[in-house]
Enzyme design. Sequence first.
Site, PDB file in Angstrom:
ATOM      1  N   GLU A   1     -12.895 -11.736  -0.549  1.00  0.00           N
ATOM      2  CA  GLU A   1     -11.631 -12.215  -1.117  1.00  0.00           C
ATOM      3  C   GLU A   1     -10.576 -12.339  -0.007  1.00  0.00           C
ATOM      4  O   GLU A   1      -9.803 -13.294   0.032  1.00  0.00           O
ATOM      5  CB  GLU A   1     -11.130 -11.266  -2.221  1.00  0.00           C
ATOM      6  CG  GLU A   1     -11.798 -11.468  -3.582  1.00  0.00           C
ATOM      7  CD  GLU A   1     -13.249 -10.963  -3.674  1.00  0.00           C
ATOM      8  OE1 GLU A   1     -13.654 -10.164  -2.801  1.00  0.00           O
ATOM      9  OE2 GLU A   1     -13.955 -11.364  -4.612  1.00  0.00           O
TER      10      GLU A   1
ATOM     11  N   CYS B   1     -14.838  -4.831   6.101  1.00  0.00           N
ATOM     12  CA  CYS B   1     -14.234  -6.165   6.060  1.00  0.00           C
ATOM     13  C   CYS B   1     -12.752  -6.088   5.726  1.00  0.00           C
ATOM     14  O   CYS B   1     -12.370  -5.545   4.690  1.00  0.00           O
ATOM     15  CB  CYS B   1     -14.928  -7.032   5.012  1.00  0.00           C
ATOM     16  SG  CYS B   1     -16.675  -7.235   5.308  1.00  0.00           S
TER      17      CYS B   1
ATOM     18  N   GLY C   1     -14.764  -0.038   1.448  1.00  0.00           N
ATOM     19  CA  GLY C   1     -13.521  -0.682   0.979  1.00  0.00           C
ATOM     20  C   GLY C   1     -13.826  -2.079   0.496  1.00  0.00           C
ATOM     21  O   GLY C   1     -13.293  -3.064   0.993  1.00  0.00           O
TER      22      GLY C   1
ATOM     23  N   ASP D   1      -7.488  -2.103   5.618  1.00  0.00           N
ATOM     24  CA  ASP D   1      -6.020  -2.030   5.649  1.00  0.00           C
ATOM     25  C   ASP D   1      -5.574  -1.743   7.083  1.00  0.00           C
ATOM     26  O   ASP D   1      -6.090  -0.818   7.715  1.00  0.00           O
ATOM     27  CB  ASP D   1      -5.545  -0.921   4.688  1.00  0.00           C
ATOM     28  CG  ASP D   1      -5.892  -1.252   3.243  1.00  0.00           C
ATOM     29  OD1 ASP D   1      -5.884  -2.447   2.896  1.00  0.00           O
ATOM     30  OD2 ASP D   1      -6.185  -0.319   2.474  1.00  0.00           O
TER      31      ASP D   1
ATOM     32  N   THR E   1     -14.025   6.633   1.243  1.00  0.00           N
ATOM     33  CA  THR E   1     -15.074   6.628   2.273  1.00  0.00           C
ATOM     34  C   THR E   1     -14.645   7.384   3.533  1.00  0.00           C
ATOM     35  O   THR E   1     -15.452   7.589   4.423  1.00  0.00           O
ATOM     36  CB  THR E   1     -15.469   5.190   2.669  1.00  0.00           C
ATOM     37  OG1 THR E   1     -14.309   4.550   3.197  1.00  0.00           O
ATOM     38  CG2 THR E   1     -16.006   4.416   1.490  1.00  0.00           C
TER      39      THR E   1
ATOM     40  N   GLU F   1     -15.174   1.722  -3.108  1.00  0.00           N
ATOM     41  CA  GLU F   1     -13.762   1.335  -3.237  1.00  0.00           C
ATOM     42  C   GLU F   1     -12.973   2.524  -3.792  1.00  0.00           C
ATOM     43  O   GLU F   1     -13.427   3.210  -4.694  1.00  0.00           O
ATOM     44  CB  GLU F   1     -13.697   0.106  -4.178  1.00  0.00           C
ATOM     45  CG  GLU F   1     -12.335  -0.339  -4.602  1.00  0.00           C
ATOM     46  CD  GLU F   1     -11.359  -0.590  -3.460  1.00  0.00           C
ATOM     47  OE1 GLU F   1     -11.680  -1.308  -2.503  1.00  0.00           O
ATOM     48  OE2 GLU F   1     -10.239  -0.027  -3.526  1.00  0.00           O
ATOM     49  N   ILE F   2     -11.788   2.720  -3.237  1.00  0.00           N
ATOM     50  CA  ILE F   2     -11.000   3.896  -3.633  1.00  0.00           C
ATOM     51  C   ILE F   2     -10.161   3.642  -4.893  1.00  0.00           C
ATOM     52  O   ILE F   2      -9.879   4.565  -5.652  1.00  0.00           O
ATOM     53  CB  ILE F   2     -10.097   4.352  -2.457  1.00  0.00           C
ATOM     54  CG1 ILE F   2      -9.653   5.791  -2.659  1.00  0.00           C
ATOM     55  CG2 ILE F   2      -8.931   3.432  -2.227  1.00  0.00           C
ATOM     56  CD1 ILE F   2      -9.056   6.436  -1.417  1.00  0.00           C
TER      57      ILE F   2
HETATM   58  N1  SAM Z   1     -13.284  -5.743   1.897  1.00  0.00           N
HETATM   59  C1  SAM Z   1     -12.541  -6.483   0.897  1.00  0.00           C
HETATM   60  C2  SAM Z   1     -12.370  -7.911   1.344  1.00  0.00           C
HETATM   61  O1  SAM Z   1     -12.651  -8.188   2.515  1.00  0.00           O
HETATM   62  O2  SAM Z   1     -11.962  -8.756   0.525  1.00  0.00           O
HETATM   63  C3  SAM Z   1     -11.200  -5.818   0.585  1.00  0.00           C
HETATM   64  C4  SAM Z   1     -10.243  -5.675   1.731  1.00  0.00           C
HETATM   65  S1  SAM Z   1      -8.735  -4.841   1.264  1.00  0.00           S
HETATM   66  C5  SAM Z   1      -7.568  -5.394   2.407  1.00  0.00           C
HETATM   67  C6  SAM Z   1      -9.081  -3.165   1.745  1.00  0.00           C
HETATM   68  C7  SAM Z   1      -9.734  -2.382   0.629  1.00  0.00           C
HETATM   69  O3  SAM Z   1     -10.124  -1.098   1.111  1.00  0.00           O
HETATM   70  C8  SAM Z   1      -8.810  -2.148  -0.542  1.00  0.00           C
HETATM   71  O4  SAM Z   1      -9.443  -2.579  -1.719  1.00  0.00           O
HETATM   72  C9  SAM Z   1      -8.581  -0.638  -0.532  1.00  0.00           C
HETATM   73  O5  SAM Z   1      -8.359  -0.099  -1.809  1.00  0.00           O
HETATM   74  C10 SAM Z   1      -9.868  -0.147   0.095  1.00  0.00           C
HETATM   75  N2  SAM Z   1      -9.755   1.166   0.740  1.00  0.00           N
HETATM   76  C11 SAM Z   1      -8.763   1.595   1.550  1.00  0.00           C
HETATM   77  N3  SAM Z   1      -9.003   2.863   1.963  1.00  0.00           N
HETATM   78  C12 SAM Z   1     -10.188   3.234   1.405  1.00  0.00           C
HETATM   79  C13 SAM Z   1     -10.966   4.416   1.452  1.00  0.00           C
HETATM   80  N4  SAM Z   1     -10.568   5.468   2.160  1.00  0.00           N
HETATM   81  N5  SAM Z   1     -12.126   4.461   0.756  1.00  0.00           N
HETATM   82  C14 SAM Z   1     -12.531   3.382   0.033  1.00  0.00           C
HETATM   83  N6  SAM Z   1     -11.829   2.238  -0.050  1.00  0.00           N
HETATM   84  C15 SAM Z   1     -10.675   2.150   0.624  1.00  0.00           C
END
Ligand code: SAM
Length: 248
Positions: free
Chosen positions: A223, A144, A50, A147, A109, A73-74
């Site tokens: 971010e 990191c 993610g 959600d 993931t 990333e999804i």
């Molecule tokens: N890790 C980054 C940071 O710390 O700035 C982004 C955090 S953001 C709150 C969570 C990210 O996880 C989002 O971009 C979301 O699209 C991604 N995400 C959520 N579920 C996912 C999954 N099953 N597989 C891949 N990415 C996922």
Amino acid sequence: SDHQLVYPSCPKEMVWANHFPKFFPAAVDGATVEAGTYSKKVEVEVADIGCGFGGLIVSLAPKLPDTLMLGMEIRTQVTEYVDERIKALRTQHKAEGMYQNISVLRANTMKFLPNIFEKHQVSFAPFGISKVLTVYKLNKIFICFPDPHFKSRKHKARIVSPTLGAEYAYILRPSGIVYTITDVEDLYKWMAKHFDDHPLFERLTEGELEGDICVDVMKVDTEEGKKVERNNGRKFVACWRRTEDPEW
Ligand code: SAM
């Protein structure tokens, strides 16, 4: 929805040369690698689960220049953004050859991680390859600011769970580390409980984390980490080491 996502049926089908062309020159030239010509086999050692807009891998790229790192990333548009960001950085730093060691993959993931990464198993040199074959297996997984999915009925969507713990243990080599950070205390406790309860993970002490650049990068260069900083929020960091497989 992730219905349009295409996955390899097994890790051997992953074409890493498309992600890291500078590290797989033979494949890029279309040449076959002769038996006996390998002295080192490079593999992805870091996965950012993610990865969002890619702050973590972009920051780590020059700090760990010989380590291949994959952001996952999804969201389609976010993945495309990271892809463009990496391409631009590669062009900008062409002379120094920087940012060749990071790439991004659109993936859910929560599904199919074992289709992408090999089991951490010890690898042997294939028959016919005379020189020593060094294989670097997945050594760090970053989770990191995942959600939080606050409501109980949504907890199954959390990226840490007993089932996913088993997958992280499967792809991570023994002594590899799972790094987690969140600003949500309840989620921190959730992740801590699941990894603490897992027989193949042991928690790193504060002392062990001191001086680990990866911890600073998670806090400062993601971010989300920057956003939490602006809002004077708290950051909960917890990391676990993947232990050796038990002897049967
Ligand atoms: N890790 C980054 C940071 O710390 O700035 C982004 C955090 S953001 C709150 C969570 C990210 O996880 C989002 O971009 C979301 O699209 C991604 N995400 C959520 N579920 C996912 C999954 N099953 N597989 C891949 N990415 C996922």
